[in-house]
Enzyme design. Structure first.
Site, PDB file in Angstrom:
ATOM      1  N   ASP A 101     -36.899 -10.364  25.028  1.00 51.94           N
ATOM      2  CA  ASP A 101     -35.948  -9.817  26.181  1.00 51.94           C
ATOM      3  C   ASP A 101     -34.596 -10.791  26.452  1.00 51.94           C
ATOM      4  OD1 ASP A 101     -34.744  -8.665  28.376  1.00 51.94           O
ATOM      5  OD2 ASP A 101     -37.175  -8.772  29.986  1.00 51.94           O
ATOM      6  N   GLY A 156     -32.267 -10.018  35.156  1.00 49.55           N
ATOM      7  CA  GLY A 156     -32.424  -8.962  36.245  1.00 49.55           C
ATOM      8  C   GLY A 156     -31.125  -8.241  35.403  1.00 49.55           C
ATOM      9  N   GLY A 166     -29.938  -5.896  34.501  1.00 42.92           N
ATOM     10  CA  GLY A 166     -30.320  -4.153  33.969  1.00 42.92           C
ATOM     11  C   GLY A 166     -31.507  -3.543  35.105  1.00 42.92           C
ATOM     12  N   GLU A 186     -39.632  -8.047  34.590  1.00 49.42           N
ATOM     13  CA  GLU A 186     -39.567  -8.895  33.365  1.00 49.42           C
ATOM     14  C   GLU A 186     -40.799 -10.232  33.874  1.00 49.42           C
ATOM     15  OE1 GLU A 186     -35.387  -7.018  31.888  1.00 49.42           O
ATOM     16  OE2 GLU A 186     -35.214  -8.950  34.018  1.00 49.42           O
TER      17      GLU A 186
END
Length: 228
Positions: free
Chosen positions: A84, A98, A100, A106
């Site tokens: 990620d 975060g 996005g 996540e």
């Protein structure tokens, strides 16, 4: 492609090299994670045999376009490797994620992962966290209450909007962005936010990340967390 975009792509390609046949792979969300998907799609097309679990509907859609085999997380309890991005990350591999809007999933998938790799360009590496506003996912009915309690920490809080309406996450929640500027004690800040009723997730990732891959000046820097 800008220098930073080139750094993202280079770091993403290096991270995808860590994926091996038979793995269950967590797929992150965001611009850097999209590069990961691009390179993973090429490896799958070349014969790599994996399954993957996405952290957002956006990632799921792109993975399907690239013919990356997917499974739903609901029937799983563990993931082999998650790759990620991060909005900020410090030298201790503590991060803010975060941006996005996928922080709840996540965080769950990162916690379920045997290993988490953060892939970033050089601009995301910071001495202290907090320059990037800290996203906090909240249940809609509690948004005002949580916002007031966050404001009690002495920092500006704003509701994330989309077309003048509250942005809804994949789980139907709202996001409050908290502009700390500098987070002097990430551990205590995480505890204070998590203790507020109505918070679904905060985006401080303080112990989840095992490896960071940074694209910088045409090369990659790989570092591992010191768990001693």
């Amino acid at each position: 492609m800008s220098d930073l975009e080139a750094e993202k792509a280079l770091a993403a390609k290096r991270a995808v090299d860590e994926i091996q046949d038979g793995m269950l792979v967590g797929l992150g969300t965001g611009s850097t994670a999209n590069y990961v998907l691009k390179y993973l799609g090429k490896r799958v097309a070349a014969g790599l045999r994996i399954t993957a679990v996405p952290t957002s509907r956006m990632t799921e859609a792109l993975a399907r376009e690239l013919a990356v085999p997917l499974v739903a997380f609901g029937g799983l309890s563990s993931v082999d490797l998650t790759i990620d991005g991060a909005d900020e990350i410090d030298q201790n591999l503590q991060a803010i994620k975060g941006g996005g809007g996928a922080l709840l999933r996540e965080k769950v998938i990162a916690a379920a992962s045997a290993r988490v790799i953060a892939v970033v360009d050089s601009s995301k590496v910071v001495r202290r966290l907090g320059r990037f506003p800290l996203p906090v996912e909240v249940f809609p009915f509690a948004a005002e209450f949580v916002g007031a309690r966050l404001a009690d920490l002495g920092v500006p809080v704003s509701l994330r909007l989309q077309n003048d309406d509250p942005l809804l996450t994949d789980h139907g929640n709202h996001i409050l962005d908290v502009a700390f500027g500098v987070i002097t004690d990430p551990q205590q800040t995480a505890l204070a936010i998590a203790a507020i009723p109505g918070v679904a997730a905060h985006s401080l990732f303080l112990s989840e990340i095992d490896t960071i891959i940074v694209g910088r000046d045409g090369a990659v820097d790989v570092r591992h967390a010191d768990r001693s």
